[in-house]
Design a protein around this motif. Structure first.
Motif, PDB file in Angstrom:
ATOM      1  N   ARG A 255      70.512  98.804  61.920  1.00  0.00           N
ATOM      2  CA  ARG A 255      70.955  98.945  60.388  1.00  0.00           C
ATOM      3  C   ARG A 255      70.864  96.720  60.346  1.00  0.00           C
ATOM      4  O   ARG A 255      71.348  95.847  60.769  1.00  0.00           O
ATOM      5  CB  ARG A 255      72.585  98.637  60.956  1.00  0.00           C
ATOM      6  N   GLY A 256      70.047  96.860  59.451  1.00  0.00           N
ATOM      7  CA  GLY A 256      69.822  95.849  58.928  1.00  0.00           C
ATOM      8  C   GLY A 256      70.654  95.325  57.830  1.00  0.00           C
ATOM      9  O   GLY A 256      71.067  96.340  56.680  1.00  0.00           O
ATOM     10  N   GLY A 257      70.105  93.786  57.453  1.00  0.00           N
ATOM     11  CA  GLY A 257      70.682  93.491  56.011  1.00  0.00           C
ATOM     12  C   GLY A 257      72.395  93.305  56.048  1.00  0.00           C
ATOM     13  O   GLY A 257      72.706  93.783  55.448  1.00  0.00           O
ATOM     14  N   LEU A 258      72.531  93.013  57.348  1.00  0.00           N
ATOM     15  CA  LEU A 258      73.845  92.820  57.770  1.00  0.00           C
ATOM     16  C   LEU A 258      73.806  91.370  57.707  1.00  0.00           C
ATOM     17  O   LEU A 258      73.729  90.338  57.745  1.00  0.00           O
ATOM     18  CB  LEU A 258      74.417  93.427  58.692  1.00  0.00           C
ATOM     19  N   ARG A 259      75.820  91.303  57.291  1.00  0.00           N
ATOM     20  CA  ARG A 259      75.404  89.804  57.667  1.00  0.00           C
ATOM     21  C   ARG A 259      77.284  89.549  58.662  1.00  0.00           C
ATOM     22  O   ARG A 259      77.715  89.989  58.960  1.00  0.00           O
ATOM     23  CB  ARG A 259      76.959  89.182  56.335  1.00  0.00           C
TER      24      ARG A 259
END
Length: 121
Positions: free
Chosen positions: A58-62
């Motif tokens: 999963r991309g777009g993680l903080r």
């Protein structure tokens, strides 16, 4: 139950969730946190496993870094996964308690790359 060996705990969330938290001033947790009644956190020792199990590819993680001292009065260390103690926050997380936020990138195999200062070895 307390765990004094950790001074920092970590929360992985989507960039959209973090933007919402910044807008409101607090993070209430993901739907599974709300259902469980607490916000799930990881330690440095469990972070890579948490990413692999719950956020694969999963991309777009903080990645939020939260000092234990900032939330200690609402934090419980409870056993999960084979008895490992995990920090659970029984409250909202105020954005003021977040010491650092990192973007989590994916490598060529779609495995999350931890910030250099958090990598083992």
């Amino acid at each position: 139950m307390t765990n004094t060996s950790h001074t920092m705990i970590y929360r992985v969330l989507g960039s959209d969730e973090w933007a919402e938290a910044l807008s409101s001033g607090h993070y209430d947790g993901a739907p599974h946190d709300i259902a469980d009644g607490f916000i799930h956190f990881s330690t440095i020792d469990t972070l890579a496993e948490t990413l692999a199990l719950h956020y694969p590819k999963r991309g777009g993680l903080r990645l939020l870094h939260v000092p234990v001292a900032a939330v200690d009065d609402k934090l419980k260390w409870e056993p999960a996964r084979g008895g490992t103690l995990f920090p659970h926050l029984y409250d909202q997380l105020s954005v003021e308690h977040v010491a650092r936020v990192d973007d989590l990138k994916l490598d060529d195999n779609e495995v999350h790359i931890l910030p250099e200062d958090l990598r083992a070895g």
